[in-house]
Design an enzyme around this catalytic site. Sequence first.
Site, PDB file in Angstrom:
ATOM      1  N   LYS A 147       0.836  -1.215   0.000  1.00 50.74           N
ATOM      2  CA  LYS A 147       0.000   0.000   0.000  1.00 50.74           C
ATOM      3  C   LYS A 147       0.870   1.264   0.000  1.00 50.74           C
ATOM      4  CE  LYS A 147      -1.986  -1.174   3.887  1.00 50.74           C
ATOM      5  NZ  LYS A 147      -1.242  -2.436   4.146  1.00 50.74           N
ATOM      6  N   ARG A 158      -9.490  -0.533   8.887  1.00 49.76           N
ATOM      7  CA  ARG A 158      -8.947  -1.876   9.071  1.00 49.76           C
ATOM      8  C   ARG A 158      -9.979  -2.811   9.685  1.00 49.76           C
ATOM      9  NH1 ARG A 158      -3.407  -0.366   9.258  1.00 49.76           N
ATOM     10  NH2 ARG A 158      -1.878  -1.963   9.471  1.00 49.76           N
ATOM     11  N   ARG A 210      11.831  -5.538   4.804  1.00 54.25           N
ATOM     12  CA  ARG A 210      11.482  -4.128   4.529  1.00 54.25           C
ATOM     13  C   ARG A 210      12.424  -3.182   5.285  1.00 54.25           C
ATOM     14  NH1 ARG A 210       5.379  -2.059   5.262  1.00 54.25           N
ATOM     15  NH2 ARG A 210       5.548  -2.898   7.362  1.00 54.25           N
ATOM     16  N   ARG A 221      11.493  -1.178  10.797  1.00 51.83           N
ATOM     17  CA  ARG A 221      10.427  -0.911  11.769  1.00 51.83           C
ATOM     18  C   ARG A 221      10.457  -1.943  12.886  1.00 51.83           C
ATOM     19  NH1 ARG A 221       4.904   0.014   8.495  1.00 51.83           N
ATOM     20  NH2 ARG A 221       4.166  -1.141  10.300  1.00 51.83           N
ATOM     21  N   ARG A 280       0.738  -9.602  14.006  1.00 53.31           N
ATOM     22  CA  ARG A 280       0.172  -8.541  13.154  1.00 53.31           C
ATOM     23  C   ARG A 280      -0.619  -9.134  12.002  1.00 53.31           C
ATOM     24  NH1 ARG A 280       4.653  -5.194  10.781  1.00 53.31           N
ATOM     25  NH2 ARG A 280       3.039  -4.052   9.689  1.00 53.31           N
TER      26      ARG A 280
HETATM   27  P1  ADP Z   1       2.273  -1.884   3.158  1.00 53.16           P
HETATM   28  O1  ADP Z   1       2.300  -0.376   3.118  1.00 53.16           O
HETATM   29  O2  ADP Z   1       1.040  -2.459   2.507  1.00 53.16           O
HETATM   30  O3  ADP Z   1       2.495  -2.461   4.522  1.00 53.16           O
HETATM   31  P2  ADP Z   1       4.815  -1.660   1.752  1.00 53.16           P
HETATM   32  O4  ADP Z   1       4.492  -0.755   0.603  1.00 53.16           O
HETATM   33  O5  ADP Z   1       5.578  -1.067   2.870  1.00 53.16           O
HETATM   34  O6  ADP Z   1       3.467  -2.398   2.279  1.00 53.16           O
HETATM   35  O7  ADP Z   1       5.593  -2.913   1.152  1.00 53.16           O
HETATM   36  C1  ADP Z   1       6.067  -3.957   1.999  1.00 53.16           C
HETATM   37  C2  ADP Z   1       7.461  -4.412   1.540  1.00 53.16           C
HETATM   38  O8  ADP Z   1       7.355  -5.066   0.284  1.00 53.16           O
HETATM   39  C3  ADP Z   1       8.453  -3.265   1.337  1.00 53.16           C
HETATM   40  O9  ADP Z   1       9.729  -3.743   1.698  1.00 53.16           O
HETATM   41  C4  ADP Z   1       8.373  -2.974  -0.166  1.00 53.16           C
HETATM   42  O10 ADP Z   1       9.589  -2.433  -0.668  1.00 53.16           O
HETATM   43  C5  ADP Z   1       8.073  -4.342  -0.739  1.00 53.16           C
HETATM   44  N1  ADP Z   1       7.172  -4.305  -1.906  1.00 53.16           N
HETATM   45  C6  ADP Z   1       6.127  -3.449  -2.110  1.00 53.16           C
HETATM   46  N2  ADP Z   1       5.491  -3.723  -3.262  1.00 53.16           N
HETATM   47  C7  ADP Z   1       6.128  -4.797  -3.780  1.00 53.16           C
HETATM   48  C8  ADP Z   1       5.940  -5.581  -4.965  1.00 53.16           C
HETATM   49  N3  ADP Z   1       4.958  -5.306  -5.837  1.00 53.16           N
HETATM   50  N4  ADP Z   1       6.771  -6.617  -5.183  1.00 53.16           N
HETATM   51  C9  ADP Z   1       7.758  -6.900  -4.317  1.00 53.16           C
HETATM   52  N5  ADP Z   1       8.002  -6.215  -3.182  1.00 53.16           N
HETATM   53  C10 ADP Z   1       7.204  -5.178  -2.913  1.00 53.16           C
HETATM   54  P1  AMP Z   2       0.921   0.042   9.373  1.00 53.97           P
HETATM   55  O1  AMP Z   2       2.024   1.038   9.195  1.00 53.97           O
HETATM   56  O2  AMP Z   2      -0.274   0.342   8.514  1.00 53.97           O
HETATM   57  O3  AMP Z   2       1.414  -1.384   9.205  1.00 53.97           O
HETATM   58  O4  AMP Z   2       0.415   0.196  10.867  1.00 53.97           O
HETATM   59  C1  AMP Z   2       1.279  -0.030  11.973  1.00 53.97           C
HETATM   60  C2  AMP Z   2       0.473  -0.264  13.230  1.00 53.97           C
HETATM   61  O5  AMP Z   2      -0.302   0.915  13.550  1.00 53.97           O
HETATM   62  C3  AMP Z   2      -0.561  -1.391  13.145  1.00 53.97           C
HETATM   63  O6  AMP Z   2       0.007  -2.671  13.413  1.00 53.97           O
HETATM   64  C4  AMP Z   2      -1.564  -0.969  14.214  1.00 53.97           C
HETATM   65  O7  AMP Z   2      -1.108  -1.265  15.520  1.00 53.97           O
HETATM   66  C5  AMP Z   2      -1.579   0.551  14.071  1.00 53.97           C
HETATM   67  N1  AMP Z   2      -2.603   0.978  13.105  1.00 53.97           N
HETATM   68  C6  AMP Z   2      -2.408   1.563  11.893  1.00 53.97           C
HETATM   69  N2  AMP Z   2      -3.578   1.807  11.281  1.00 53.97           N
HETATM   70  C7  AMP Z   2      -4.548   1.352  12.119  1.00 53.97           C
HETATM   71  C8  AMP Z   2      -5.957   1.281  12.052  1.00 53.97           C
HETATM   72  N3  AMP Z   2      -6.644   1.727  10.984  1.00 53.97           N
HETATM   73  N4  AMP Z   2      -6.624   0.748  13.111  1.00 53.97           N
HETATM   74  C9  AMP Z   2      -5.979   0.301  14.182  1.00 53.97           C
HETATM   75  N5  AMP Z   2      -4.650   0.317  14.294  1.00 53.97           N
HETATM   76  C10 AMP Z   2      -3.925   0.831  13.285  1.00 53.97           C
END
Ligand code: ADP
Ligand code: AMP
Length: 217
Positions: free
Chosen positions: A14, A89, A128, A162, A173
């Site tokens: 995302k 969520r 990541r 992270r 998670r």
């Molecule tokens: P989200 O925001 O949904 O948690 P991220 O955008 O942070 O996901 O992506 C999670 C991990 O996967 C990051 O390390 C990112 O660089 C990698 N990633 C994102 N999109 C892709 C893809 N299409 N193919 C492979 N790796 C990806």
């Molecule tokens: P994310 O960066 O989206 O993976 O979010 C990191 C953490 O923030 C999650 O594991 C939750 O603990 C909290 N969080 C983010 N968005 C939400 C949401 N919409 N509702 C509840 N918790 C959230």
Amino acid sequence: MINLILLGLPGAGKGTASERIVDKYHIAHISTGDMFREAMANETPVGLEAKSYIDKGNLVPDEVTAKLVEERLQQPDTEKGFILDGFPRTTVQAELLEGITKRLNKPLTNVIAIDVDEDVLIKRLSARYMCKNCGATYNKISNPTKVEGTCDRCGGHEFYQREDDKPEVVKNRLEVNEKMNTPLRDFYEKKGILATVDGEQKPEEVFAAIDKILSKD
Ligand code: ADP
Ligand code: AMP
């Protein structure tokens, strides 16, 4: 006008897709995860409350999160449109969001779910890493910086992992989020607004699939 929700489990891509959408459409990127991390770094009351949930990989309570989003959606940079990344969520949050979009007169235009299998997600999350300066997201295996040790976006040289991407937290998670995922998708499917894209393609292909949906309207 694009008022978009990006749905997808942690690691679905995302944030990565959002960076590309913002580059093209110049709309506000609203990531509740990023907002909580900023609040934790600044030790605000919301940050202190959120920390106990986030550190364990649990969800922050719906009302706390929805209030943060309602405040954020009143900022002027959302006038041209916005991406909600990581919110809603739960179906309770989806219902709260309906009230928010009505009150602020900012109706949703698109809900797009990015689909990725769980085994791929686990691998992605553990590899990541982010730029300390601008927050850009990379992956040791699938999406590294073009030049090793240098951020593509801002040229920064410092990176971090992270806390909640460490293996102890990732499992919980994913479990917590998976439980909510199907009802949430059903909520938007029933409204006839849900589109899905295959998130196991390359980042540029995921973006192209999303862009195709966005440029249809
Ligand atoms: P989200 O925001 O949904 O948690 P991220 O955008 O942070 O996901 O992506 C999670 C991990 O996967 C990051 O390390 C990112 O660089 C990698 N990633 C994102 N999109 C892709 C893809 N299409 N193919 C492979 N790796 C990806
Ligand atoms: P994310 O960066 O989206 O993976 O979010 C990191 C953490 O923030 C999650 O594991 C939750 O603990 C909290 N969080 C983010 N968005 C939400 C949401 N919409 N509702 C509840 N918790 C959230």
